[in-house]
Enzyme design. Structure first.
Site, PDB file in Angstrom:
ATOM      1  N   HIS A 127       0.819  -1.219   0.000  1.00 39.06           N
ATOM      2  CA  HIS A 127       0.000   0.000   0.000  1.00 39.06           C
ATOM      3  C   HIS A 127       0.851   1.265   0.000  1.00 39.06           C
ATOM      4  CE1 HIS A 127      -3.404  -2.623   1.062  1.00 39.06           C
ATOM      5  NE2 HIS A 127      -4.182  -1.615   0.726  1.00 39.06           N
ATOM      6  N   LYS A 172      -1.005   5.000   4.603  1.00 34.91           N
ATOM      7  CA  LYS A 172      -2.003   4.114   5.217  1.00 34.91           C
ATOM      8  C   LYS A 172      -1.703   3.945   6.713  1.00 34.91           C
ATOM      9  CE  LYS A 172      -4.254  -0.390   4.643  1.00 34.91           C
ATOM     10  NZ  LYS A 172      -5.584   0.186   4.934  1.00 34.91           N
TER      11      LYS A 172
HETATM   12  N1  LIG Z   1     -12.992  -0.912   1.827  1.00 37.27           N
HETATM   13  C1  LIG Z   1     -12.299  -0.336   0.840  1.00 37.27           C
HETATM   14  O1  LIG Z   1     -12.426  -0.723  -0.346  1.00 37.27           O
HETATM   15  C2  LIG Z   1     -11.383   0.789   1.152  1.00 37.27           C
HETATM   16  C3  LIG Z   1     -11.194   1.136   2.463  1.00 37.27           C
HETATM   17  N2  LIG Z   1     -10.354   2.164   2.789  1.00 37.27           N
HETATM   18  C4  LIG Z   1     -10.289   2.477   4.191  1.00 37.27           C
HETATM   19  O2  LIG Z   1     -11.024   3.693   4.392  1.00 37.27           O
HETATM   20  C5  LIG Z   1     -10.445   4.418   5.491  1.00 37.27           C
HETATM   21  C6  LIG Z   1     -10.075   5.795   5.015  1.00 37.27           C
HETATM   22  O3  LIG Z   1      -8.999   5.716   4.100  1.00 37.27           O
HETATM   23  P1  LIG Z   1      -8.338   7.019   3.438  1.00 37.27           P
HETATM   24  O4  LIG Z   1      -9.380   7.784   2.713  1.00 37.27           O
HETATM   25  O5  LIG Z   1      -7.155   6.540   2.692  1.00 37.27           O
HETATM   26  O6  LIG Z   1      -7.885   7.810   4.742  1.00 37.27           O
HETATM   27  P2  LIG Z   1      -7.777   9.395   4.919  1.00 37.27           P
HETATM   28  O7  LIG Z   1      -6.966   9.602   6.148  1.00 37.27           O
HETATM   29  O8  LIG Z   1      -7.330  10.024   3.633  1.00 37.27           O
HETATM   30  O9  LIG Z   1      -9.292   9.854   5.160  1.00 37.27           O
HETATM   31  C7  LIG Z   1      -9.995   9.681   6.360  1.00 37.27           C
HETATM   32  C8  LIG Z   1     -10.801  10.966   6.558  1.00 37.27           C
HETATM   33  O10 LIG Z   1     -11.739  10.769   7.606  1.00 37.27           O
HETATM   34  C9  LIG Z   1     -11.783  11.976   8.363  1.00 37.27           C
HETATM   35  N3  LIG Z   1     -12.376  11.689   9.666  1.00 37.27           N
HETATM   36  C10 LIG Z   1     -11.800  11.172  10.781  1.00 37.27           C
HETATM   37  N4  LIG Z   1     -12.697  11.059  11.762  1.00 37.27           N
HETATM   38  C11 LIG Z   1     -13.879  11.505  11.255  1.00 37.27           C
HETATM   39  C12 LIG Z   1     -15.195  11.618  11.786  1.00 37.27           C
HETATM   40  N5  LIG Z   1     -15.462  11.286  13.056  1.00 37.27           N
HETATM   41  N6  LIG Z   1     -16.178  12.102  10.989  1.00 37.27           N
HETATM   42  C13 LIG Z   1     -15.917  12.471   9.711  1.00 37.27           C
HETATM   43  N7  LIG Z   1     -14.683  12.385   9.144  1.00 37.27           N
HETATM   44  C14 LIG Z   1     -13.688  11.902   9.926  1.00 37.27           C
HETATM   45  C15 LIG Z   1     -10.336  12.433   8.414  1.00 37.27           C
HETATM   46  O11 LIG Z   1     -10.223  13.799   8.777  1.00 37.27           O
HETATM   47  C16 LIG Z   1      -9.929  12.167   6.948  1.00 37.27           C
HETATM   48  O12 LIG Z   1     -10.251  13.268   6.111  1.00 37.27           O
HETATM   49  C17 LIG Z   1      -9.248   3.569   5.963  1.00 37.27           C
HETATM   50  O13 LIG Z   1      -9.653   2.741   7.028  1.00 37.27           O
HETATM   51  C18 LIG Z   1      -8.911   2.741   4.736  1.00 37.27           C
HETATM   52  O14 LIG Z   1      -8.248   1.555   5.046  1.00 37.27           O
HETATM   53  C19 LIG Z   1      -9.685   2.866   1.838  1.00 37.27           C
HETATM   54  C20 LIG Z   1      -9.805   2.541   0.518  1.00 37.27           C
HETATM   55  C21 LIG Z   1     -10.661   1.459   0.063  1.00 37.27           C
HETATM   56  O1  LIG Z   2      -6.135   2.286   3.089  1.00 41.61           O
HETATM   57  C1  LIG Z   2      -6.312   1.940   1.894  1.00 41.61           C
HETATM   58  O2  LIG Z   2      -5.851   2.574   0.943  1.00 41.61           O
HETATM   59  C2  LIG Z   2      -7.095   0.726   1.632  1.00 41.61           C
HETATM   60  N1  LIG Z   2      -7.670   0.128   2.641  1.00 41.61           N
HETATM   61  C3  LIG Z   2      -8.447  -1.054   2.580  1.00 41.61           C
HETATM   62  C4  LIG Z   2      -7.750  -2.165   3.326  1.00 41.61           C
HETATM   63  O3  LIG Z   2      -7.133  -1.914   4.365  1.00 41.61           O
HETATM   64  O4  LIG Z   2      -7.851  -3.326   2.905  1.00 41.61           O
HETATM   65  C5  LIG Z   2      -8.834  -1.428   1.169  1.00 41.61           C
HETATM   66  C6  LIG Z   2      -7.763  -1.167   0.141  1.00 41.61           C
HETATM   67  O5  LIG Z   2      -6.730  -2.084   0.333  1.00 41.61           O
HETATM   68  C7  LIG Z   2      -7.263   0.265   0.239  1.00 41.61           C
END
Ligand SMILES: NC(=O)C1=CN([C@@H]2O[C@H](COP(=O)(O)OP(=O)(O)OC[C@H]3O[C@@H](n4cnc5c(N)ncnc54)[C@H](O)[C@@H]3O)[C@@H](O)[C@H]2O)C=CC1
Ligand SMILES: O=C(O)C1=N[C@H](C(=O)O)C[C@H](O)C1
EC number: 1.17.1.8
Length: 250
Positions: free
Chosen positions: A135, A139
């Site tokens: 990643h 992350k």
């Molecule tokens: N299931 C999937 O396919 C995917 C899951 N993810 C997951 O999604 C999550 C976010 O990832 P990213 O966008 O890369 O992180 P990021 O750090 O860029 O975004 C997270 C955002 O949430 C905000 N935040 C924190 N607490 C909050 C609250 N109480 N209310 C509203 N906003 C709040 C932060 O200020 C930040 O802007 C991670 O856990 C990541 O692993 C990311 C990509 C794909």
């Molecule tokens: O943090 C990310 O970027 C992602 N988070 C998810 C994970 O932890 O599996 C999904 C994807 O891999 C991107």
């Protein structure tokens, strides 16, 4: 037909900002709120949100879901950090709010969901299996939620097939050298500038190996899954774990 009223939590984040654009572009949805850290959740009620897309942090997700479930707002969750204790707590909340649906998707991309499925199918046939997830360096969590779930599915399949523990003669090792142990499956995490989200499942048997690899090259790869999950969760009460349950994969 009236549009589905959708809010995004974590709207300024890497995936949240992409989700805002995807919901805005979806003809059958209306983006009614795009909330970031510090914004009040009351906005969800005030704007009449029917479904929330939760893309925040493991530290925030439980409080957000508690609020949503208490107010009968369906949720599609991509945020990582799930364990048995958290799932049990969420199930208790859902039991008190019949009719409310929550989808937790370790990964929204179709390729990643298929990687997990293929790995689960292959696991019983091979002596050895290890997972490598790669990643971007921003992350926050390791191993990834996807790798953790993949390893669990592999371990369950091996268990069902009566497979013994994997061969591994390592007698001395630096801490971490053999990865994290998830139910007996080693999981290795790479963090590298230039990458987004990638995973390899390596399977090994007598005289052969099989590698199953998936690459998410852009956050757009997660959007069809988020939109599908949002459309389906509003008619699927209770907890659904994994997007595969909304795909015709069998
Ligand atoms: N299931 C999937 O396919 C995917 C899951 N993810 C997951 O999604 C999550 C976010 O990832 P990213 O966008 O890369 O992180 P990021 O750090 O860029 O975004 C997270 C955002 O949430 C905000 N935040 C924190 N607490 C909050 C609250 N109480 N209310 C509203 N906003 C709040 C932060 O200020 C930040 O802007 C991670 O856990 C990541 O692993 C990311 C990509 C794909
Ligand atoms: O943090 C990310 O970027 C992602 N988070 C998810 C994970 O932890 O599996 C999904 C994807 O891999 C991107």
């Amino acid at each position: 037909m009236s549009k589905l009223r959708v809010a995004v939590l974590g709207a300024k984040g890497r995936i949240g900002s992409e989700a805002v654009r995807a919901v805005e572009a979806a003809g059958d949805m209306e983006l009614v709120a795009a909330l970031g850290r510090g914004d009040t959740l009351d906005t969800l009620v005030d704007t009449g949100a029917q479904a929330v897309v939760e893309l925040t942090t493991p530290a925030s997700v439980m409080e957000n879901l508690d609020f949503c479930v208490r107010h009968g707002i369906h949720a599609v969750v991509g945020t990582t950090g799930w364990n048995d204790e958290r799932l049990a707590r969420l199930n208790t909340w859902l039991a008190g709010s019949p009719g409310t649906g929550v989808l937790i998707a370790p990964n929204f991309s179709i390729g990643a969901v298929l990687t997990m499925k293929f790995a689960e199918q292959a696991a019983r046939y091979f002596e050895s299996v290890e997972v490598i997830e790669l990643h971007h360096p921003n992350k926050a969590d390791a191993p990834s939620g996807t790798a953790h779930r993949t390893a669990q599915l592999i371990a369950e399949a091996r268990d069902e097939a009566g497979r013994p523990p994997q061969p591994d003669a390592t007698a001395t090792a630096l801490d971490g050298a053999r990865g994290a142990d998830v139910d007996g499956v080693p999981v290795h995490s790479v963090r590298l500038r230039g990458l987004l989200a990638h995973q390899e499942v390596l399977l090994g048997g007598e005289g052969e190996t099989l590698t199953i690899r998936h690459d998410s090259l852009h956050h757009s790869s997660f959007m069809p899954g988020i939109l599908l999950g949002t459309r389906r969760v509003v008619t699927t009460p209770g907890l659904t774990f994994g997007l595969e349950h909304f795909l015709d994969l069998n």
